[in-house]
Scaffold this motif. Structure first.
Motif, short mmCIF file in Angstrom:
data_model
loop_
_atom_site.label_atom_id
_atom_site.label_comp_id
_atom_site.label_asym_id
_atom_site.label_seq_id
_atom_site.Cartn_x
_atom_site.Cartn_y
_atom_site.Cartn_z
N SER A 72 0.86 -1.18 0.00
CA SER A 72 -0.01 0.09 0.12
C SER A 72 0.83 1.32 0.07
O SER A 72 2.24 1.22 0.49
CB SER A 72 -0.84 0.12 1.14
OG SER A 72 -0.37 0.20 2.56
N ILE A 73 0.32 2.27 -0.53
CA ILE A 73 0.86 3.78 -0.32
C ILE A 73 -0.16 4.30 0.15
O ILE A 73 -1.14 4.87 -0.46
CB ILE A 73 1.20 4.16 -1.59
CG1 ILE A 73 2.37 3.24 -2.35
CG2 ILE A 73 1.74 5.41 -1.70
CD1 ILE A 73 2.71 3.60 -3.77
N SER A 74 0.09 4.98 1.42
CA SER A 74 -0.89 5.57 2.42
C SER A 74 -1.15 7.10 2.03
O SER A 74 -2.21 7.66 1.78
CB SER A 74 -0.78 5.42 3.91
OG SER A 74 0.77 5.84 3.98
N LYS A 75 -0.02 7.66 2.03
CA LYS A 75 -0.08 9.11 1.27
C LYS A 75 1.06 9.63 0.74
O LYS A 75 1.99 9.20 0.87
CB LYS A 75 -0.26 10.08 2.73
CG LYS A 75 0.90 10.02 3.63
CD LYS A 75 0.66 11.11 4.75
CE LYS A 75 1.88 11.03 5.58
NZ LYS A 75 1.83 11.70 6.68
N TYR A 83 6.38 10.56 1.26
CA TYR A 83 5.36 9.50 0.90
C TYR A 83 5.60 8.29 1.83
O TYR A 83 6.57 8.16 2.15
CB TYR A 83 5.33 8.90 -0.55
CG TYR A 83 6.35 8.32 -1.16
CD1 TYR A 83 6.02 7.02 -1.31
CD2 TYR A 83 7.66 8.76 -1.18
CE1 TYR A 83 7.31 5.99 -1.75
CE2 TYR A 83 8.60 7.89 -1.65
CZ TYR A 83 8.36 6.82 -1.99
OH TYR A 83 9.34 5.87 -2.46
N VAL A 85 4.83 4.31 2.50
CA VAL A 85 4.73 2.98 1.76
C VAL A 85 4.67 1.74 2.73
O VAL A 85 5.41 1.89 3.74
CB VAL A 85 5.70 2.96 0.55
CG1 VAL A 85 7.10 2.68 1.24
CG2 VAL A 85 5.27 1.59 -0.14
N HIS A 208 -5.16 1.90 -4.28
CA HIS A 208 -5.87 3.06 -4.31
C HIS A 208 -5.05 4.12 -3.77
O HIS A 208 -4.24 4.01 -2.80
CB HIS A 208 -6.82 2.94 -3.54
CG HIS A 208 -7.97 4.18 -3.45
ND1 HIS A 208 -8.50 4.59 -4.22
CD2 HIS A 208 -8.06 4.99 -1.99
CE1 HIS A 208 -8.88 5.93 -3.87
NE2 HIS A 208 -8.95 5.77 -2.81
N LEU A 209 -5.04 5.43 -4.35
CA LEU A 209 -4.20 6.30 -3.86
C LEU A 209 -4.86 7.34 -3.74
O LEU A 209 -5.68 7.70 -4.58
CB LEU A 209 -2.95 6.65 -4.72
CG LEU A 209 -1.73 5.56 -4.89
CD1 LEU A 209 -0.57 5.91 -5.87
CD2 LEU A 209 -0.96 5.18 -3.44
N THR A 213 -2.23 8.46 -9.20
CA THR A 213 -2.37 7.31 -9.84
C THR A 213 -1.02 6.87 -9.95
O THR A 213 -0.29 7.53 -10.68
CB THR A 213 -3.30 7.49 -11.20
OG1 THR A 213 -4.60 7.95 -10.87
CG2 THR A 213 -3.46 6.01 -11.75
N LEU A 214 -0.81 5.63 -9.64
CA LEU A 214 0.54 5.06 -10.02
C LEU A 214 0.43 4.61 -11.42
O LEU A 214 -0.22 3.45 -11.93
CB LEU A 214 1.06 3.94 -8.93
CG LEU A 214 2.18 3.36 -9.29
CD1 LEU A 214 3.46 4.16 -9.10
CD2 LEU A 214 2.41 2.07 -8.37
N PHE A 240 4.08 8.96 -10.37
CA PHE A 240 2.83 9.28 -9.78
C PHE A 240 2.04 10.38 -10.72
O PHE A 240 2.71 11.34 -11.00
CB PHE A 240 2.77 9.89 -8.50
CG PHE A 240 3.09 8.53 -7.36
CD1 PHE A 240 2.34 7.47 -7.19
CD2 PHE A 240 4.41 8.59 -6.88
CE1 PHE A 240 2.70 6.74 -6.15
CE2 PHE A 240 4.83 7.71 -6.09
CZ PHE A 240 4.00 6.69 -5.69
#
Length: 448
Positions: A72-75, A83, A85, A208-209, A213-214, A240
């Protein structure tokens, strides 16, 4: 009697097989313990010494292959330029000192939960700000030792990493955030990190970011040279793309609405001073508040961002609408002064004409009595000269549709309002055309 004996013997043999299988399983677990004690014993293994290189070469560097699973990538924080991860990090290397007998494939691998029992690479994340391991319910880490001496180390960690950003195209920008891993103490003569062949980086499905968007990710090497030697380094570049719909709804559309609301002042009567002043000041303060709120979520950079251009121009349009009313108010007072002067001049002309008519009547009455010729008075000559000058001073005007249309509005203040009703929307539309074509084109070119 014979069938009963046969059945009894069959049951006895079946029970014996079950007991033998249980005994074999118990022996298998005992063998696993014995193998661990044998290969990790104090006299046979030293975790302080690194493994040999390829093919057991003592002078060759140890090869460690790395792969990552992004959970996950939280913020992604624009203000702090960082950021967060969460990932599963894996390393694999060959340590021939850990070879063992697998007893015909019954021991596929041995599992450890203590990393200090074997030699570990001294890898660290060079752009890390904060990080922690996960210990719920048990520490999320394991070490697997395979029969041929291969060691697999896996751990789940959460990291907050720095990500220097270029915000010139904000919020129409793309950002590249890196994840860098390097050796802290072993140089490339002793330790080399390589990406695992095949698929070194995996990403969880349906990632989901918020507001991003990755698009893609790239793996590369980033070896660094210092005074103490060259150190092996790996990096992952995450590309991103910022989701524009959020900023369209929260920033661009409200700013457009404020600019359009400020134009309502052009349609109000010029005598409605409180309404026009309150409308202009309210829109100006709202636009200023919107601008300050946008800048509060962004770092104070030295260059101009795309959002700065947008808010600056919108603020200029709102301020221009307020200045337009000031001009209209000044022109209205000038029109009133001019109308008063014209009224006074007409009144004087009417009085002077009445005096001339009265004098002419007296002269006509005196001419009938004394039969004297009609003598022009100096006032008559003056009037004729004025009419003559006015006729000759008026130059013939060419027919002009704009001038004809503006002639419908007799006062200058009304003409300023009418011109502003057309000029402001046209200039704002031209600005929008230039703004979107410029920044969208730059976004596509930089993305390529």
């Amino acid at each position: 009697m014979a069938p009963v004996v046969g059945v009894t013997i069959a049951i006895f043999l079946y029970l014996a097989q079950i007991c033998w299988g249980v005994q074999q399983k118990i022996n298998y677990r005992e063998k696993e313990k014995q193998v661990l004690d044998q290969i990790l014993g104090p006299g046979s293994y030293d975790a302080r010494i690194r493994p040999s290189g390829v093919n057991g070469t003592a002078g060759a560097p140890t090869i460690v292959r790395v792969n990552i699973f992004l959970r996950s990538i939280s913020k992604i924080d624009d203000y702090k330029m960082e950021y967060s991860v969460q990932l599963t990090f894996r390393e694999q290397w060959l340590d021939e000192r850990l070879k063992f007998n697998d007893f015909g494939g019954k021991l596929k691998y041995l599992t450890l939960t203590e990393a200090n029992r074997v030699w570990m690479p001294d890898l660290f994340f060079s752009n890390e700000k904060e990080g922690h391991f996960h210990n719920i319910i048990m520490p999320n880490v394991y070490i697997r030792i395979f029969p041929y001496g291969s060691v697999l180390y896996s751990i789940r960690i959460s990291l907050t990493l720095s990500c220097p950003m270029n915000l010139k195209l904000y919020p129409l920008d793309r950002q590249v955030c890196s994840l860098r891993m390097a050796s802290y103490g072993w140089t490339t003569d002793d330790l080399v990190f390589l990406w695992k062949e095949g698929d070194p980086v995996q990403v969880v499905k349906n990632l989901h970011l918020p507001r991003f968007t990755l698009e893609k990710f790239l793996t590369d090497y980033c070896n660094s040279k210092t005074n103490t030697g060259e150190y092996s380094c790996l990096k992952v570049d995450l590309l991103f793309k910022r989701e524009f719909s959020y900023y369209l709804i929260q920033i661009y559309i409200p700013c457009c609405m404020l600019v359009i609301v400020s134009w309502v002042s052009f349609w109000l009567d010029q005598s409605a001073v409180p309404a026009r002043v309150s409308l202009g000041v309210t829109t100006l303060l709202t636009m200023a508040t919107q601008t300050s709120g946008i800048n509060a979520s962004l770092p104070p950079v030295s260059y101009t961002k795309a959002i700065d251009v947008w808010t600056g121009v919108c603020l200029t349009f709102v301020f221009g609408a307020l200045l337009e009313f000031a001009l209209v108010n000044y022109a209205s007072r000038s029109d009133m002064h001019r109308d008063n002067m014209q009224k006074q001049r007409r009144q004087c002309e009417l009085e002077h004409a009445a005096q001339l008519e009265a004098a002419a009547d007296l002269l006509q009455d005196g001419g009938a009595t004394f039969a004297m010729p009609l003598v022009r008075q100096p006032g008559d000559q003056t009037l004729e000269k004025m009419r003559h000058c006015k006729v000759h001073m008026q130059q013939p005007q060419r027919p002009n549709c704009c001038r004809t249309w503006l002639s419908k509005f007799p006062t200058r203040s009304k003409r300023i309002d009418v011109i502003s009703r057309i000029t402001f929307p046209l200039v704002f539309a031209f600005f929008n055309l230039t703004y979107w074509s410029t920044y969208l084109f730059r976004e596509d070119s930089e993305g390529e």
